[in-house]
Design an enzyme around this catalytic site. Structure first.
Site, mmCIF file in Angstrom:
data_model
loop_
_atom_site.group_PDB
_atom_site.id
_atom_site.type_symbol
_atom_site.label_atom_id
_atom_site.label_comp_id
_atom_site.label_asym_id
_atom_site.label_seq_id
_atom_site.Cartn_x
_atom_site.Cartn_y
_atom_site.Cartn_z
ATOM 1 N N HIS A 63 26.782 0.463 -12.163
ATOM 2 C CA HIS A 63 25.685 1.420 -11.970
ATOM 3 C C HIS A 63 24.861 1.017 -10.746
ATOM 4 O O HIS A 63 24.227 -0.045 -10.739
ATOM 5 C CB HIS A 63 24.803 1.428 -13.224
ATOM 6 C CG HIS A 63 23.891 2.597 -13.321
ATOM 7 N ND1 HIS A 63 23.339 3.013 -14.515
ATOM 8 C CD2 HIS A 63 23.421 3.453 -12.387
ATOM 9 C CE1 HIS A 63 22.566 4.063 -14.305
ATOM 10 N NE2 HIS A 63 22.601 4.338 -13.017
ATOM 11 N N HIS A 75 23.862 -2.972 -11.425
ATOM 12 C CA HIS A 75 24.050 -3.707 -12.674
ATOM 13 C C HIS A 75 25.255 -3.091 -13.388
ATOM 14 O O HIS A 75 25.803 -2.074 -12.952
ATOM 15 C CB HIS A 75 22.794 -3.656 -13.565
ATOM 16 C CG HIS A 75 22.573 -2.325 -14.227
ATOM 17 N ND1 HIS A 75 21.847 -1.311 -13.632
ATOM 18 C CD2 HIS A 75 22.989 -1.832 -15.423
ATOM 19 C CE1 HIS A 75 21.813 -0.256 -14.435
ATOM 20 N NE2 HIS A 75 22.508 -0.540 -15.529
ATOM 21 N N ASP A 130 27.011 -1.941 -17.251
ATOM 22 C CA ASP A 130 26.715 -1.538 -18.628
ATOM 23 C C ASP A 130 27.962 -1.717 -19.485
ATOM 24 O O ASP A 130 29.003 -1.102 -19.213
ATOM 25 C CB ASP A 130 26.260 -0.079 -18.685
ATOM 26 C CG ASP A 130 24.938 0.143 -17.982
ATOM 27 O OD1 ASP A 130 23.934 -0.406 -18.456
ATOM 28 O OD2 ASP A 130 24.920 0.859 -16.961
ATOM 29 N N LYS A 154 55.830 -10.427 -40.856
ATOM 30 C CA LYS A 154 55.220 -11.631 -40.279
ATOM 31 C C LYS A 154 55.895 -12.849 -40.902
ATOM 32 O O LYS A 154 55.918 -12.998 -42.122
ATOM 33 C CB LYS A 154 53.710 -11.651 -40.553
ATOM 34 C CG LYS A 154 52.970 -12.715 -39.783
ATOM 35 C CD LYS A 154 51.469 -12.610 -40.014
ATOM 36 C CE LYS A 154 50.716 -13.537 -39.080
ATOM 37 N NZ LYS A 154 51.118 -14.934 -39.199
ATOM 38 N N ASP A 162 56.423 -16.918 -41.459
ATOM 39 C CA ASP A 162 55.600 -18.119 -41.560
ATOM 40 C C ASP A 162 56.360 -19.301 -40.965
ATOM 41 O O ASP A 162 57.024 -20.059 -41.664
ATOM 42 C CB ASP A 162 55.257 -18.374 -43.032
ATOM 43 C CG ASP A 162 54.096 -19.334 -43.187
ATOM 44 O OD1 ASP A 162 53.486 -19.684 -42.162
ATOM 45 O OD2 ASP A 162 53.789 -19.704 -44.329
ATOM 46 N N GLU A 197 54.599 -13.349 -45.603
ATOM 47 C CA GLU A 197 53.205 -13.594 -45.224
ATOM 48 C C GLU A 197 52.449 -12.316 -44.921
ATOM 49 O O GLU A 197 51.244 -12.231 -45.143
ATOM 50 C CB GLU A 197 53.162 -14.522 -44.011
ATOM 51 C CG GLU A 197 51.759 -15.012 -43.670
ATOM 52 C CD GLU A 197 51.748 -15.928 -42.464
ATOM 53 O OE1 GLU A 197 50.726 -16.611 -42.262
ATOM 54 O OE2 GLU A 197 52.737 -15.958 -41.720
#
Length: 498
Positions: free
Chosen positions: A49, A61, A63, A208, A210, A352
């Site tokens: 900005h 600056h 944002d 997933k 392990d 898992e």
């Protein structure tokens, strides 16, 4: 919560509208009374900005805006968000902005609130790790902002923003040497929930596993296995040594998981502990007695072609086309859509959990991205060992339980409980040889007297994993049970898992 409007509490955009005239500003100004849009809560944008300052030129600056509850929570950051680990930047909480602002750029007329030039400095997705009124931890996946960040309020009411993880070291180009390109670090997933049903078909789902993450690079018939942190681990798992032959002379880089299956065909992370640190002459004997398997789930390179920028769905299709199936390696199954069913199947089979991956997502080496989400059936938490208490009975004279902690956002080790179950006699013996004694507690703050009265302190450099029931109100792990050492993690990698 940051940016909370000071006007009507049932209209979070009341303050935003009060500062703007929709007839004079180019900014989006939704009419009052309209319901807030429903998003995924994962969009972020950083605006640059520029505002005029008369003869002094202009002021600039940035944002920072995060989608939350149908609006963009916003902070003005005078010096811009940091892109490297370490620096803290002032952030000033401002009014909530409408979601439409995430795509806004243009000129705000002189004399209007915020008059000047607004451009998009960065934009992308983010994943929420923690969101409290005064402390927010997120992971960004943008062009400039990547990795874990914390946005926190200080005692004086001001805010700071800081990057928590280090930027991955740049990899030299393949032209820098006649050998193969450096093996990329694996991409990491954020903890999350299943995508909403209306987006289910945009995601792929994998079980997933392990085990221990490993990237396998095959170049001119030679195999190199590297860990999640980039360390070479080839010598530890000779069972995978014949993978190059399965590729029929092609060069490739694949990502996967080293696992050790139990009698029921489920990964046994505890049993894998005996292999994770072995590099001596006993390795071939252990490999023959109880071999590991390499479960492959991504193709990163093929005959020198970098595939990391290609969509996940394309990489998986090419991996499947290789027919990669051998005695000690296999391409894992994956599913397009149907996430709820895949998650239920993982639980029924004692796995898992599930990893959800956006079908259009690239592979981001070394980064944790919200494009990959991990969903666990069993609550687990990585912890740092900071001490131990003596045992009784058969454990008399040695370790009875471990005192463990998790680093906070300032890098201090916070005590989260003691773990006294889940160990075998061999585990305890190995830990006794691994831990380095020290004279003072490595934990921040004051610990309970019943813990410190007989505690033996150690250097906080060993990471392990525990299963547990819940987090208690005083931030302790309830009923933790030891799963094993995580030598693929450093203490700084440990965070509180949702």
């Amino acid at each position: 919560m940051p940016g909370r409007p000071r006007g009507r509490q049932d209209d979070p955009l009341a303050e935003y509208r009060a500062k703007r005239d929709p007839a004079r500003t180019a900014e989006p100004v939704p009419a009052a009374g309209q319901p807030l849009p429903v998003g995924d809560g994962d969009t972020f944008v950083v605006h640059e900005h520029h505002t005029p300052r008369g003869r002094a030129g202009e002021r600039v600056h940035w944002d920072l805006r995060l989608e939350r509850d149908g609006v963009l929570k916003s902070w003005a950051v005078p010096k811009g968000p940091p892109t490297e680990q370490g620096p803290r930047r002032l952030a000033v909480a401002t009014e909530d902005h409408p979601l439409e602002y995430a795509s806004f750029s243009g000129t705000i007329a002189a004399g209007e609130y915020g008059g000047g030039e607004v451009t998009i400095w960065d934009a992308g997705r983010y994943a929420t790790e923690k969101w409290a009124d005064d402390h927010i931890t997120v992971t960004f996946d943008g062009r400039r902002l990547t990795g874990r960040y914390v946005i926190y309020r200080l005692a004086d009411g001001t805010w700071n923003v800081r990057r928590l993880d280090a930027t991955p070291s740049p990899q030299p180009s393949p032209e820098a040497s006649p050998g193969p390109a450096p093996t990329p670090l694996p991409m990491l997933a954020t903890a999350g929930v299943l995508p909403p049903p209306e987006e289910d078909d945009r995601w792929g789902y994998e079980f997933k596993w392990d085990g221990v993450r490993a990237v396998a690079a095959v170049h001119r018939g030679a195999l190199v296995l590297t860990s999640r942190k980039g360390a070479e681990i080839t010598v530890r798992y000779p069972e995978v040594g014949r993978l190059p032959a399965a590729l029929a002379g092609h060069d490739a880089v694949v990502d996967g998981e080293i696992v050790l299956m139990d009698a029921d065909g489920r990964p046994d992370f505890g049993a894998l502990q005996n292999r994770m640190h072995r590099t001596g002459p006993e390795v071939p004997r252990m490999a023959a007695a109880r071999p590991v398997s390499f479960l492959v789930f991504d193709l990163l390179s093929w005959d020198g072609e970098d595939l990391t920028t290609r969509p996940y769905a394309e990489r998986r299709a090419r991996l499947d086309g290789l027919g990669l199936a051998g005695h000690r390696w296999v391409a894992t199954p994956w599913f397009t859509g149907g996430g709820a069913g895949v998650l239920a199947a993982s639980e029924e089979n004692g796995l898992e959990g599930v990893v959800a991956k956006r079908l259009d997502s690239p592979y981001r080496p070394g980064l944790r991205s919200p494009d990959w989400r991990k969903l666990k059936n069993v609550r687990t938490q990585a912890v740092v060992v900071g001490g131990w208490r003596p045992g009784q009975g058969r454990r008399a004279g040695g370790i009875g339980s471990l005192l463990v902690g998790v680093p906070d956002d300032e890098g201090r080790l916070v005590y989260v409980g003691h773990v006294g179950t889940g160990f075998s006699a061999q585990h305890l013996a190995d830990l006794g040889r691994t831990l380095t004694p020290r004279t003072t507690s490595p934990f921040a703050g004051t610990l309970p007297r019943e813990v410190t009265r007989d505690a033996h302190w150690v250097e906080p450099d060993l990471v392990g994993e525990v299963a547990y029931a819940v987090w208690t109100a005083d931030n302790r792990l309830r009923h933790p049970s030891w799963k094993g050492v995580r030598d693929d993690l450093e203490p700084d990698d440990v965070v509180v898992e949702p």
